[in-house]
Design an enzyme around this catalytic site. Structure first.
Site, PDB file in Angstrom:
ATOM      1  N   CYS A  16      37.447  -1.344  40.789  1.00 52.89           N
ATOM      2  CA  CYS A  16      38.110  -0.268  40.139  1.00 52.89           C
ATOM      3  C   CYS A  16      36.986   1.247  40.106  1.00 52.89           C
ATOM      4  O   CYS A  16      35.837   1.272  40.623  1.00 52.89           O
ATOM      5  CB  CYS A  16      37.727  -0.025  38.514  1.00 52.89           C
ATOM      6  N   HIS A  28      31.775  12.879  27.096  1.00 48.18           N
ATOM      7  CA  HIS A  28      32.819  13.786  25.686  1.00 48.18           C
ATOM      8  C   HIS A  28      32.204  15.077  24.833  1.00 48.18           C
ATOM      9  O   HIS A  28      33.420  15.788  24.976  1.00 48.18           O
ATOM     10  CB  HIS A  28      32.955  13.059  25.330  1.00 48.18           C
ATOM     11  N   HIS A  34      28.937  10.141  24.162  1.00 57.45           N
ATOM     12  CA  HIS A  34      27.742  11.104  25.567  1.00 57.45           C
ATOM     13  C   HIS A  34      28.038  12.281  25.510  1.00 57.45           C
ATOM     14  O   HIS A  34      29.342  12.447  24.877  1.00 57.45           O
ATOM     15  CB  HIS A  34      27.291   9.803  26.290  1.00 57.45           C
ATOM     16  N   LYS A  37      28.917   5.319  29.524  1.00 60.96           N
ATOM     17  CA  LYS A  37      28.497   4.683  28.787  1.00 60.96           C
ATOM     18  C   LYS A  37      28.984   3.076  29.666  1.00 60.96           C
ATOM     19  O   LYS A  37      27.640   2.502  29.638  1.00 60.96           O
ATOM     20  CB  LYS A  37      29.376   3.997  27.429  1.00 60.96           C
ATOM     21  N   HIS A  61      34.731   2.930  37.837  1.00 60.37           N
ATOM     22  CA  HIS A  61      33.936   2.199  36.683  1.00 60.37           C
ATOM     23  C   HIS A  61      33.398   0.583  38.271  1.00 60.37           C
ATOM     24  O   HIS A  61      31.833   0.533  37.631  1.00 60.37           O
ATOM     25  CB  HIS A  61      34.412   0.818  36.031  1.00 60.37           C
ATOM     26  N   LYS A  91      28.301   9.462  37.737  1.00 63.87           N
ATOM     27  CA  LYS A  91      28.905   9.764  36.802  1.00 63.87           C
ATOM     28  C   LYS A  91      28.479   9.242  35.362  1.00 63.87           C
ATOM     29  O   LYS A  91      27.670   8.267  35.122  1.00 63.87           O
ATOM     30  CB  LYS A  91      30.324   9.869  36.733  1.00 63.87           C
ATOM     31  N   CYS A 125      39.170   1.470  32.069  1.00 66.80           N
ATOM     32  CA  CYS A 125      39.990   2.230  32.050  1.00 66.80           C
ATOM     33  C   CYS A 125      41.817   2.084  31.469  1.00 66.80           C
ATOM     34  O   CYS A 125      42.252   3.237  31.847  1.00 66.80           O
ATOM     35  CB  CYS A 125      40.731   2.691  33.716  1.00 66.80           C
ATOM     36  N   CYS A 185      42.139  -1.891  35.233  1.00 62.38           N
ATOM     37  CA  CYS A 185      41.152  -2.078  34.938  1.00 62.38           C
ATOM     38  C   CYS A 185      40.574  -1.652  33.486  1.00 62.38           C
ATOM     39  O   CYS A 185      41.741  -1.336  32.789  1.00 62.38           O
ATOM     40  CB  CYS A 185      40.138  -0.757  35.809  1.00 62.38           C
TER      41      CYS A 185
HETATM   42  N1  MSP Z   1      41.603   7.780  26.025  1.00 67.78           N
HETATM   43  C1  MSP Z   1      41.387   8.486  27.311  1.00 67.78           C
HETATM   44  C2  MSP Z   1      42.286   9.921  26.876  1.00 67.78           C
HETATM   45  C3  MSP Z   1      43.757   9.631  26.482  1.00 67.78           C
HETATM   46  S1  MSP Z   1      43.664  11.455  26.250  1.00 67.78           S
HETATM   47  C4  MSP Z   1      45.651  10.930  25.695  1.00 67.78           C
HETATM   48  C5  MSP Z   1      40.221   8.100  27.710  1.00 67.78           C
HETATM   49  N2  MSP Z   1      39.086   8.188  26.833  1.00 67.78           N
HETATM   50  S2  MSP Z   1      37.678   7.749  27.242  1.00 67.78           S
HETATM   51  O1  MSP Z   1      36.430   8.611  25.916  1.00 67.78           O
HETATM   52  O2  MSP Z   1      37.310   7.611  28.271  1.00 67.78           O
HETATM   53  O3  MSP Z   1      37.110  10.349  27.097  1.00 67.78           O
HETATM   54  C6  MSP Z   1      37.320  10.377  28.729  1.00 67.78           C
HETATM   55  C7  MSP Z   1      36.608  12.349  29.025  1.00 67.78           C
HETATM   56  O4  MSP Z   1      35.770  11.781  28.243  1.00 67.78           O
HETATM   57  C8  MSP Z   1      37.410  12.218  30.562  1.00 67.78           C
HETATM   58  O5  MSP Z   1      38.894  12.927  30.536  1.00 67.78           O
HETATM   59  C9  MSP Z   1      35.528  13.823  29.857  1.00 67.78           C
HETATM   60  O6  MSP Z   1      37.222  14.926  29.640  1.00 67.78           O
HETATM   61  C10 MSP Z   1      35.126  13.264  29.089  1.00 67.78           C
HETATM   62  N3  MSP Z   1      33.981  12.822  30.223  1.00 67.78           N
HETATM   63  C11 MSP Z   1      34.083  11.405  29.905  1.00 67.78           C
HETATM   64  N4  MSP Z   1      32.657  11.685  30.970  1.00 67.78           N
HETATM   65  C12 MSP Z   1      32.584  12.360  31.454  1.00 67.78           C
HETATM   66  C13 MSP Z   1      31.692  13.233  32.557  1.00 67.78           C
HETATM   67  N5  MSP Z   1      30.972  12.348  32.930  1.00 67.78           N
HETATM   68  N6  MSP Z   1      31.723  13.974  32.910  1.00 67.78           N
HETATM   69  C14 MSP Z   1      32.750  14.965  32.038  1.00 67.78           C
HETATM   70  N7  MSP Z   1      33.410  14.325  31.256  1.00 67.78           N
HETATM   71  C15 MSP Z   1      33.906  13.386  31.403  1.00 67.78           C
HETATM   72  O7  MSP Z   1      39.932   8.219  28.726  1.00 67.78           O
END
Ligand code: MSP
Length: 630
Positions: A144, A21, A18, A299, A147, A296, A129, A126
């Site tokens: 959490c 990311h 989304h 997903k 979430h 936030k 997370c 969690c």
């Molecule tokens: N797999 C772990 C990260 C491991 S790194 C060694 C993880 N993955 S995640 O799919 O949950 O991705 C998290 C990352 O996605 C956040 O740290 C950020 O970079 C990005 N984002 C996810 N949602 C976000 C927002 N709503 N806003 C901005 N960035 C966000 O955590």
């Protein structure tokens, strides 16, 4: 040649990507492209985090083997990054054999350092997370904090990492390296957590099967998914199989991530590296969250902005530009569609788009699509524009170094606005009326072209496609880097490329509310409120050219005081382009744009029309552009 190693987090594949990311990935891409233009040897890493209990569970719920599920989801990330023009050098998958072997090697190195021991974990976890929580960290001791869903109570025989041993060393390191954790607020958060104490952490999961097997004990399940995931930053560059590449790029110059996972990167990861005897990354940047309606984007909450759809609707570069310009990278930012449209219309369609369109239209009209050679000395106005252009990179560099993308763009836009003002001040459309001014006209237009070339280079990390389109339209075919930011490098007398608008205005559909309480009017009468719906403005015709394939229409470029517009007017039988250029006329400025012979006409100018005559409505006294007519 300096090296620059930049990473994004690796994203969980438990759902489709989304805008959250994409936000991190676009930012990293921009920084990677910026450093490439500086001439650095860049390694830009992104990828996916495919292991863990959460993914194991989702695949099981879907009734497909984990690997098959991961393959399909990974494809979605890869294709979105392709669409968004993400120029990564390596895409890591944690299910690859190469990564698995190297992650085990790192685990063994930490074990050999005496930092891993067996123990029992009992506590909260969690799943989304993939994180252990203390009860005091949960909302009401249950939910959490990320979430807002109930955490699970788990009890397992796991391996533990002696994290507590590194607490003092970490504090010392953070204090001695003030730029290590950025922005400042995140650094302070990490320090306060460290000062309040640090527990050892479970680094294996005995009840989970989908992961990298614990290398020292076949019956102990898999590595804790975060240990597996963090190691990607070195496994991707050859830890385990390519020492040359590893020593070339490690330590990373910057790890970029969202604020919720700064602790893993700023505490657990550096402690793992210290234990394994490896240098620490130079910088960890925890950016803010994108929110929608204050929540936030995620997903898990179902609060999603789909970056692919946004790009389909408005263009990839508009998406890349908006998210980097609108919000300060370290802070949270709330997304609205209206805000998006407003920003794109004002910065891209009006400011940059008009600068390009105005300049090229005048070159086309006056020099037959050939970039003119400047003629005569530069005056004060010229020098101001030239100096601002020349000094721009030096202003932007420190802002990019601190990942202040919005300030970098704001600074670049000082030049866009200055150049538009330069056009207004030098008024080339007036110069064009006097053959004796031809030399000056050439200088002014060359300066605008040269500024556009500078701008195309400066914006290229942010909007790579638009940058290339600008260069094509001004006739530049050689690849441009920051080394080309030298005034006068645009060759004289080259031909323009195909000129067409790059940033179309986004039309906003506004609802006009009808007030049923108003007295009824007869068909031929309108009320004062009806009249007030018309937005009539004083504008000036900057340029005019016949529309191909008809002898009735002229395409007018209009200055509105706050930008320019294209208006197609049915006046060609009554006015030659020369007669109308420079006239102040009245524009119906809130008329819905219409497509006339493939051109978007953005308004209508008023004219008195008789049977075989037509006279444009002009104003009696000189009034500033944009003045309302009522
Ligand atoms: N797999 C772990 C990260 C491991 S790194 C060694 C993880 N993955 S995640 O799919 O949950 O991705 C998290 C990352 O996605 C956040 O740290 C950020 O970079 C990005 N984002 C996810 N949602 C976000 C927002 N709503 N806003 C901005 N960035 C966000 O955590």
């Amino acid at each position: 040649m300096d090296k620059f190693y930049i990473t994004t987090p690796i994203y969980y594949v438990n759902d489709v990507p989304h805008m959250g990311h994409a936000y991190t990935t676009i930012a990293a891409d921009i920084l990677a492209r910026f450093h490439r233009l500086c001439g650095d040897d860049v390694f830009f890493l992104t990828g996916v985090d495919e292991h863990g209990q959460n993914i194991e569970r989702v695949a099981m719920q879907k009734g497909i083997p984990e690997q098959q599920y991961c393959d399909a989801m990974t494809e979605q990330f890869v294709s979105l990054w392709k669409k968004l023009n993400i120029s990564y050098d390596y895409f890591i998958r944690t299910t690859s054999e190469r990564h698995k072997k190297a992650a085990q090697k790192l685990f063994k190195a930490i074990y050999s350092a005496g930092d891993i021991y067996k123990g029992e974990y009992e506590g909260w976890y969690c799943l989304p997370c993939e994180r252990f929580y203390k009860e005091s960290e949960l909302i009401d001791g249950k939910l959490c904090p990320i979430h807002e869903k109930p955490a699970d109570w788990i009890k397992e025989h796991n391996y533990f990492f002696a994290l507590s041993k590194y607490r003092d060393k970490l504090i010392e390191y953070i204090m001695a390296n003030p730029d290590f954790i950025q922005p400042e607020s995140r650094k302070n958060e990490v320090l306060s957590v460290l000062k309040s104490g640090l527990d050892d952490r479970s680094i294996s999961r005995s009840s989970v099967k989908w992961g990298v097997p614990v290398p020292i004990d076949q019956d102990s399940g898999v590595l804790y998914v975060w240990v597996d995931a963090l190691s990607n930053y070195i496994t991707a560059i050859g830890y385990g199989d390519d020492p040359d590449t590893l020593s070339r790029y490690w330590p990373a110059d910057v790890h970029i991530m969202g604020k919720e996972i700064v602790f893993f990167h700023a505490v657990i990861w550096p402690a793992m590296l210290m234990s394994a005897g490896l240098p620490l990354p130079k910088k960890i940047f925890g950016h803010g969250w994108l929110t929608k309606d204050g929540k936030k984007i995620s997903k898990t909450t179902g609060n999603i902005i789909n970056p692919g759809e946004l790009a389909n609707e408005f263009g990839v570069d508009a998406v890349r530009y908006f998210f980097m310009r609108e919000y300060s990278f370290g802070s949270d930012g709330d997304f609205t569609r209206e805000g998006f449209i407003h920003r794109i219309n004002s910065d891209l369609a009006n400011d940059l788009g008009n600068l390009l369109n105005r300049t090229l239209a005048m070159v086309k009209q006056n020099f037959g699509e050939i970039v003119p050679s400047p003629d005569g000395d530069s005056n004060e106005l010229d020098n101001e524009l030239i100096n601002l252009s020349i000094g721009m990179l030096e202003k932007v560099k420190p802002l990019m170094d601190k990942l202040s993308f919005n300030e970098a763009l704001e600074t670049i836009w000082e030049l866009v606005r200055r150049a538009n003002k330069y056009l207004d001040e030098t008024a080339p459309w007036r110069l064009a009326k006097e053959p004796s001014n031809r030399g000056r006209l050439a200088t002014v237009l060359y300066n605008c072209i040269e500024t556009l070339r500078f701008l195309s280079i400066l914006i290229s990390p942010f909007m790579p496609d638009s940058s290339l389109k600008i260069q094509e339209q001004i006739g530049i075919s050689e690849t441009q880097t920051f080394a080309d930011l030298e005034w006068g490098k645009t060759p004289h007398n080259i031909s323009l490329g195909k000129v067409e608008p790059i940033f179309p205005r986004i039309e906003v559909k506004t609802k006009v509310e009808s007030k049923s309480t108003e007295p009824k009017t007869s068909d031929s009468e309108i009320t004062i409120d009806d009249f007030r719906k018309l937005d009539l403005r004083v504008v000036e015709v900057l340029s005019a050219e016949p529309v191909e394939g008809t002898d009735k229409l002229l395409l007018l470029k209009i200055a509105t005081g706050s930008g320019t517009r294209n208006v197609v007017a049915g006046i060609a039988e009554y006015y030659s382009p020369e007669e109308i250029i420079g006239k102040k006329v009245i524009l119906v400025s809130n008329l819905k744009p219409a497509n006339v012979r493939g051109i978007e006409s953005q308004g209508m100018i008023l004219a008195a029309t008789g049977k075989n005559e037509l006279s444009i409505v002009t104003i009696d006294k000189d009034m500033p552009l944009g003045t309302k007519v009522r």
